[in-house]
Design a protein around this motif. Structure first.
Motif, PDB file in Angstrom:
ATOM      1  N   LEU A   1      51.639  32.742 -21.204  1.00  7.41           N
ATOM      2  CA  LEU A   1      52.734  32.070 -20.652  1.00  7.41           C
ATOM      3  C   LEU A   1      52.460  30.940 -20.975  1.00  7.41           C
ATOM      4  O   LEU A   1      51.630  30.339 -21.123  1.00  7.41           O
ATOM      5  N   ALA A   2      53.546  29.937 -21.018  1.00 10.03           N
ATOM      6  CA  ALA A   2      53.547  28.604 -21.454  1.00 10.03           C
ATOM      7  C   ALA A   2      54.939  27.740 -20.904  1.00 10.03           C
ATOM      8  O   ALA A   2      56.016  28.564 -20.740  1.00 10.03           O
ATOM      9  N   ILE A   3      54.696  26.825 -20.712  1.00  6.17           N
ATOM     10  CA  ILE A   3      55.998  25.978 -20.475  1.00  6.17           C
ATOM     11  C   ILE A   3      56.081  24.707 -21.594  1.00  6.17           C
ATOM     12  O   ILE A   3      55.136  24.115 -21.542  1.00  6.17           O
ATOM     13  N   VAL A   4      57.114  24.780 -22.275  1.00 10.47           N
ATOM     14  CA  VAL A   4      56.897  23.665 -23.241  1.00 10.47           C
ATOM     15  C   VAL A   4      58.339  22.753 -22.803  1.00 10.47           C
ATOM     16  O   VAL A   4      59.120  23.256 -22.095  1.00 10.47           O
ATOM     17  N   GLU A   5      58.279  21.521 -23.382  1.00 18.47           N
ATOM     18  CA  GLU A   5      59.294  20.723 -22.811  1.00 18.47           C
ATOM     19  C   GLU A   5      59.767  20.166 -24.394  1.00 18.47           C
ATOM     20  O   GLU A   5      59.253  19.988 -25.259  1.00 18.47           O
ATOM     21  N   GLY A   6      61.223  20.620 -24.492  1.00 18.60           N
ATOM     22  CA  GLY A   6      61.983  20.278 -25.526  1.00 18.60           C
ATOM     23  C   GLY A   6      62.860  18.902 -25.495  1.00 18.60           C
ATOM     24  O   GLY A   6      63.711  18.761 -24.477  1.00 18.60           O
ATOM     25  N   LYS A   7      62.784  18.140 -26.401  1.00  9.42           N
ATOM     26  CA  LYS A   7      63.481  17.104 -26.355  1.00  9.42           C
ATOM     27  C   LYS A   7      64.117  16.712 -27.727  1.00  9.42           C
ATOM     28  O   LYS A   7      63.269  16.439 -28.648  1.00  9.42           O
ATOM     29  N   GLY A   8      65.586  16.559 -28.079  1.00 10.45           N
ATOM     30  CA  GLY A   8      65.759  16.518 -29.560  1.00 10.45           C
ATOM     31  C   GLY A   8      64.913  17.518 -30.301  1.00 10.45           C
ATOM     32  O   GLY A   8      65.071  18.491 -30.069  1.00 10.45           O
ATOM     33  N   GLU A   9      64.365  17.030 -31.361  1.00 10.75           N
ATOM     34  CA  GLU A   9      63.565  17.687 -32.299  1.00 10.75           C
ATOM     35  C   GLU A   9      62.379  18.130 -31.985  1.00 10.75           C
ATOM     36  O   GLU A   9      61.551  18.851 -32.778  1.00 10.75           O
ATOM     37  N   ARG A  10      61.760  17.628 -30.898  1.00 10.11           N
ATOM     38  CA  ARG A  10      60.374  17.823 -30.601  1.00 10.11           C
ATOM     39  C   ARG A  10      60.199  18.546 -29.420  1.00 10.11           C
ATOM     40  O   ARG A  10      61.041  18.684 -28.490  1.00 10.11           O
ATOM     41  N   VAL A  11      59.091  19.045 -29.340  1.00 11.25           N
ATOM     42  CA  VAL A  11      58.683  20.229 -28.576  1.00 11.25           C
ATOM     43  C   VAL A  11      57.135  20.169 -28.183  1.00 11.25           C
ATOM     44  O   VAL A  11      56.432  19.723 -29.011  1.00 11.25           O
ATOM     45  N   ARG A  12      56.944  19.765 -26.882  1.00  9.89           N
ATOM     46  CA  ARG A  12      55.677  19.711 -26.468  1.00  9.89           C
ATOM     47  C   ARG A  12      55.191  20.606 -25.210  1.00  9.89           C
ATOM     48  O   ARG A  12      55.867  20.979 -24.606  1.00  9.89           O
ATOM     49  N   VAL A  13      53.950  21.036 -25.464  1.00  8.61           N
ATOM     50  CA  VAL A  13      53.481  21.978 -24.484  1.00  8.61           C
ATOM     51  C   VAL A  13      53.146  21.315 -23.188  1.00  8.61           C
ATOM     52  O   VAL A  13      52.218  20.280 -23.216  1.00  8.61           O
ATOM     53  N   ALA A  14      53.566  21.886 -22.265  1.00  3.98           N
ATOM     54  CA  ALA A  14      53.326  21.114 -20.857  1.00  3.98           C
ATOM     55  C   ALA A  14      52.035  21.792 -20.122  1.00  3.98           C
ATOM     56  O   ALA A  14      51.138  21.461 -19.803  1.00  3.98           O
ATOM     57  N   ARG A  15      52.177  23.081 -20.196  1.00  3.56           N
ATOM     58  CA  ARG A  15      51.246  23.952 -19.686  1.00  3.56           C
ATOM     59  C   ARG A  15      51.006  25.420 -20.634  1.00  3.56           C
ATOM     60  O   ARG A  15      52.168  25.915 -20.830  1.00  3.56           O
ATOM     61  N   GLU A  16      49.764  26.147 -20.547  1.00  6.52           N
ATOM     62  CA  GLU A  16      49.885  27.384 -21.173  1.00  6.52           C
ATOM     63  C   GLU A  16      48.550  28.070 -20.464  1.00  6.52           C
ATOM     64  O   GLU A  16      47.544  27.443 -20.226  1.00  6.52           O
ATOM     65  N   LEU A  17      48.778  29.383 -20.481  1.00  7.69           N
ATOM     66  CA  LEU A  17      47.696  30.273 -20.010  1.00  7.69           C
ATOM     67  C   LEU A  17      47.692  31.476 -20.856  1.00  7.69           C
ATOM     68  O   LEU A  17      48.942  32.039 -21.238  1.00  7.69           O
ATOM     69  N   VAL A  18      46.569  32.148 -21.250  1.00  6.31           N
ATOM     70  CA  VAL A  18      46.414  33.382 -22.035  1.00  6.31           C
ATOM     71  C   VAL A  18      45.318  34.181 -21.168  1.00  6.31           C
ATOM     72  O   VAL A  18      44.426  33.968 -20.937  1.00  6.31           O
ATOM     73  N   ALA A  19      45.631  35.364 -20.996  1.00  5.98           N
ATOM     74  CA  ALA A  19      44.730  36.694 -20.525  1.00  5.98           C
ATOM     75  C   ALA A  19      44.604  37.450 -21.701  1.00  5.98           C
ATOM     76  O   ALA A  19      45.406  38.038 -22.330  1.00  5.98           O
ATOM     77  N   SER A  20      43.289  37.366 -22.379  1.00  2.00           N
ATOM     78  CA  SER A  20      43.162  38.153 -23.579  1.00  2.00           C
ATOM     79  C   SER A  20      42.563  39.512 -23.241  1.00  2.00           C
ATOM     80  O   SER A  20      41.907  39.763 -22.186  1.00  2.00           O
ATOM     81  N   GLN A  21      43.329  40.810 -23.900  1.00  2.00           N
ATOM     82  CA  GLN A  21      42.442  41.899 -23.634  1.00  2.00           C
ATOM     83  C   GLN A  21      41.353  42.378 -24.678  1.00  2.00           C
ATOM     84  O   GLN A  21      41.105  43.487 -24.693  1.00  2.00           O
ATOM     85  N   VAL A  22      41.307  41.512 -25.425  1.00  2.00           N
ATOM     86  CA  VAL A  22      40.216  42.047 -26.587  1.00  2.00           C
ATOM     87  C   VAL A  22      39.070  42.551 -26.177  1.00  2.00           C
ATOM     88  O   VAL A  22      38.609  43.843 -26.610  1.00  2.00           O
ATOM     89  N   LYS A  23      38.621  42.237 -25.029  1.00  2.00           N
ATOM     90  CA  LYS A  23      37.280  42.847 -24.410  1.00  2.00           C
ATOM     91  C   LYS A  23      37.690  44.360 -24.161  1.00  2.00           C
ATOM     92  O   LYS A  23      36.673  45.139 -24.208  1.00  2.00           O
ATOM     93  N   ILE A  24      38.689  44.303 -23.411  1.00  2.00           N
ATOM     94  CA  ILE A  24      39.155  45.753 -22.866  1.00  2.00           C
ATOM     95  C   ILE A  24      39.160  46.664 -23.985  1.00  2.00           C
ATOM     96  O   ILE A  24      38.582  47.717 -23.953  1.00  2.00           O
ATOM     97  N   HIS A  25      39.996  46.381 -25.023  1.00  2.00           N
ATOM     98  CA  HIS A  25      40.130  47.249 -26.098  1.00  2.00           C
ATOM     99  C   HIS A  25      38.902  47.581 -27.251  1.00  2.00           C
ATOM    100  O   HIS A  25      38.654  48.404 -27.666  1.00  2.00           O
ATOM    101  N   LYS A  26      37.855  46.510 -27.047  1.00  2.00           N
ATOM    102  CA  LYS A  26      36.508  46.783 -27.745  1.00  2.00           C
ATOM    103  C   LYS A  26      35.840  47.699 -26.990  1.00  2.00           C
ATOM    104  O   LYS A  26      35.298  48.668 -27.599  1.00  2.00           O
ATOM    105  N   LYS A  27      35.912  47.709 -25.599  1.00  2.00           N
ATOM    106  CA  LYS A  27      35.349  48.847 -24.831  1.00  2.00           C
ATOM    107  C   LYS A  27      35.693  50.125 -25.171  1.00  2.00           C
ATOM    108  O   LYS A  27      35.046  50.973 -25.558  1.00  2.00           O
ATOM    109  N   TYR A  28      37.120  50.102 -25.228  1.00  2.00           N
ATOM    110  CA  TYR A  28      37.688  51.562 -25.837  1.00  2.00           C
ATOM    111  C   TYR A  28      37.570  51.911 -27.342  1.00  2.00           C
ATOM    112  O   TYR A  28      38.085  53.054 -27.671  1.00  2.00           O
ATOM    113  N   GLY A  29      37.101  50.996 -28.002  1.00  2.00           N
ATOM    114  CA  GLY A  29      36.937  51.185 -29.448  1.00  2.00           C
ATOM    115  C   GLY A  29      38.133  51.110 -30.214  1.00  2.00           C
ATOM    116  O   GLY A  29      38.284  51.736 -31.244  1.00  2.00           O
TER     117      GLY A  29
END
Ligand SMILES: Nc1ncnc2c1ncn2[C@@H]1O[C@H](COP(=O)(O)OP(=O)(O)OP(=O)(O)O)[C@@H](O)[C@H]1O
Ligand SMILES: Nc1ncnc2c1ncn2[C@@H]1O[C@H](COP(=O)(O)OP(=O)(O)O)[C@@H](O)[C@H]1O
Ligand SMILES: [Mg+2]
Ligand SMILES: [Mg+2]
Lengths: 174, 369
Positions: free
Chosen positions: B15-43
């Motif tokens: 998830l992220a919230i970005v702020e756009g103004k004219g041609e520019r985009v800035r990231v206000a907040r972001e969150l990532v929940a990665s599942q890499v570990k889970i899938h590693k477990k299952y192979g």
């Protein structure tokens, strides 16, 4: 080790399937094309074709050629990341040898790749099982040995071996 | 305009919230929940597990993301609607539809590859006003320390732009005449570039994902040690092919090193050289045809240093009127900021979707309606 066991389960010595099974030496891509074309003529819909063999053996290439033979218009690419691609086949012209006996029904080629899948159950998750054995569908499955458990009886197996010259392949059909 | 981006196309819930103004985009907040570990477990990938995990974490991540502001935290919802795993896409899309309905927010459906390209339009620095406390979710690094704001050195968004999109599932050349206007010029005919890196990594026993591992080993190898083929490098179209290159590496291992220790660094360097040669050559060739003002690089393989370097050098040498800037490293992997950024430019053009009818599309080709 696992694979060996699975193989034993797959073909029983002396069974009709064992007798039918054969080995084909394919010297070039051109020969593969001819082989697949002939193979495609035997398809009526409902078949599952399981492909096995190492990376680069030609499983995707086989699927591409099969798609061409069945009249798939769009590009057939590796489903390793996407897991499953569904392609529409074109109806063969009545004059084409493909049309004979194929009837009206065969209209879908499903191309599945189990390379990244953790287990056979995962095939169910992506809805692939719905297509296996469907009378209007031919299914090709790459890395099929990983999902052997859920493939229907009567699945046709083709094992690819790369010969040391790099161009030729040995296909074991069972 | 503030855009809430939702990305669940594969195995990262972002998830992220970005702020756009004219041609520019800035990231206000972001969150990532990665599942890499889970899938590693299952192979390997278990689509069911991936989707369930997306669904489980989504409400909590939304709570973290929106805080007390809730609906006031953003103006528009942008969601990845494809391509990707259908079961995973479904979670993001249905979340977005629900929010759009409940809070009466406009909704945009973003193509995942358009999102990868839009990573190039994000200002590199995060606005630290909205710091998110560390939680059980993995928070991207840039949110942890405060950084000063650094504007673009160049405008990344001069059109027409030519984008080379290289990821695990895709290898495409895309012409952009404007934000939100995409034309597919060429694509791989078999394996994607990232897939080739992964499979070569697998052949060499370097683990998953193979891309970064192969690139790392390549640093110490001789790129001219083994003459691997450069499939389709001279073809007139803008398509790619990587299966032959993968097979050549497999073949080399079989024939030259049936036993013993292969020269892993040299194999990696030579393979990478061949792959980069083709990617760069095809991009330059396409640029000669469509005469872009900007050349963009996008997708997971855009993290490859050799590719970034070589594309930059060749564009400077052969196309002096075009600009080429590789995207910020942190936005090359799947993230929601890029989806929100693409969503911003779509919202600006009022390219909205209807929550009643929006459906995920597993095979959505970029530029297709
Ligand atoms: N430094 C690197 N060099 C080469 N390849 C890399 C590097 N870093 C990552 N990759 C490759 O990038 C791919 C991952 O890209 P990405 O995360 O964009 O794919 P994806 O999002 O799963 O696919 P898609 O966007 O097509 O759905 C993997 O194949 C990985 O090996
Ligand atoms: N006789 C042959 N049969 C199959 N493939 C061949 C043959 N000769 C050369 N090739 C090449 O080998 C590669 C096989 O790759 P691919 O089909 O992606 O393999 P897999 O899907 O099994 O990993 C292709 O580049 C193909 O052109
Ligand atoms: Mg394949
Ligand atoms: Mg991606």
């Amino acid at each position: 080790m696992k694979r060996k066991k699975a193989k034993k389960r797959g073909i029983e010595i002396g069974s009709p399937r064992e007798i039918q099974s054969r080995e084909v030496r394919i010297a070039s891509l051109k020969q593969l094309r001819i082989f697949v074309k002939n193979f495609a003529k035997t398809l009526r819909g409902g078949e599952v074709i399981a492909l096995s063999g190492p990376l680069g053996a030609g499983k995707t290439t086989f699927a591409q050629l099969l798609g061409k033979a069945l009249g798939v218009g769009e590009r057939i690419t590796s489903p390793t990341f996407t897991l499953m691609h569904i392609h529409r086949t074109r109806k063969p012209l009545p004059s084409s040898p493909l049309a004979k006996g194929r009837g009206e029904r065969l209209s879908i080629l499903v191309h599945i790749d189990a390379y990244r899948l953790a287990n056979a159950r995962a095939l169910q998750n992506i809805g692939a099982l719905d297509y296996l054995g469907r009378p209007d569908t031919v299914a090709v499955v790459e890395w099929a040995e990983k999902v052997r458990r859920v493939l229907p009886r009567g699945t046709r197996w083709i094992n690819f071996k790369i010969k040391s010259d790099g161009k030729s392949r040995e296909l074991r059909i069972s | 305009m503030r855009i809430l981006g939702i990305e669940t196309s594969c195995d990262e819930t972002a998830l992220a919230i970005v702020e756009g103004k004219g041609e520019r985009v800035r990231v206000a907040r972001e969150l990532v929940a990665s599942q890499v570990k889970i899938h590693k477990k299952y192979g390997g990938v278990v689509p069911e597990v991936a989707a369930r995990r997306h669904a489980e974490v989504m409400p909590w991540m939304l709570k973290k993301m929106l805080g007390r502001e809730r609906a006031r935290a953003f103006d528009v919802i942008a969601v990845t609607a494809g391509p990707g795993l259908i079961t995973s896409l479904r979670v993001g899309v249905d979340t977005a539809r629900s929010l759009a309905y409940a809070w009466g927010k406009p909704l945009v459906a973003v193509n995942h590859l358009a999102g990868h390209i839009a990573a190039n339009f994000i200002d590199e620095i995060t606005n630290t006003k909205y710091q998110i406390p560390n939680t059980k979710f993995q928070i991207p690094n840039s949110n942890r320390k405060s950084l000063s704001y650094k504007p673009f050195a160049i405008s990344r968004a001069r059109f027409p732009a030519l984008a080379l999109v290289v990821s695990g599932g895709h290898t495409e050349l895309v012409l952009m005449r404007d934000h939100g206007v995409y034309e597919l010029l060429g694509a791989t005919r078999d394996d994607a570039a990232g897939e080739a890196f992964d499979k070569v990594g697998k052949l060499l026993g370097l683990g998953y994902p193979g891309g970064p591992a192969v690139a790392k080993r390549a640093e110490k190898g001789d790129p001219h040690a083994i003459p691997f083929p450069r499939p389709m490098i001279h073809s007139k179209d803008f398509d790619f092919s990587f299966s032959g290159l993968k097979t050549a590496v497999a073949q080399y291992l079989d024939v030259q090193h049936p036993v013993g220790h292969p020269d892993i660094a040299d194999i990696c360097a030579s393979f990478q050289e061949a792959a980069v040669d083709v990617l760069v050559e095809k991009t330059i060739r396409a640029a000669r045809r469509v005469k872009p003002k900007t050349i963009l690089l996008a997708g997971g393989v855009a993290a490859n240093k050799e590719l970034r370097k070589r594309l930059g050098i060749e564009v400077a040498r052969q196309l002096p009127t075009a600009n080429c800037r590789p995207p910020p490293m942190k936005f090359t992997t799947d993230n929601a900021a890029m989806i929100a950024a693409a969503g911003y430019f779509m919202a600006r053009k009022k390219q909205f979707a209807d929550w009643r009818t929006l459906e995920p599309r597993a095979n959505w080709e970029i530029g297709a309606e």
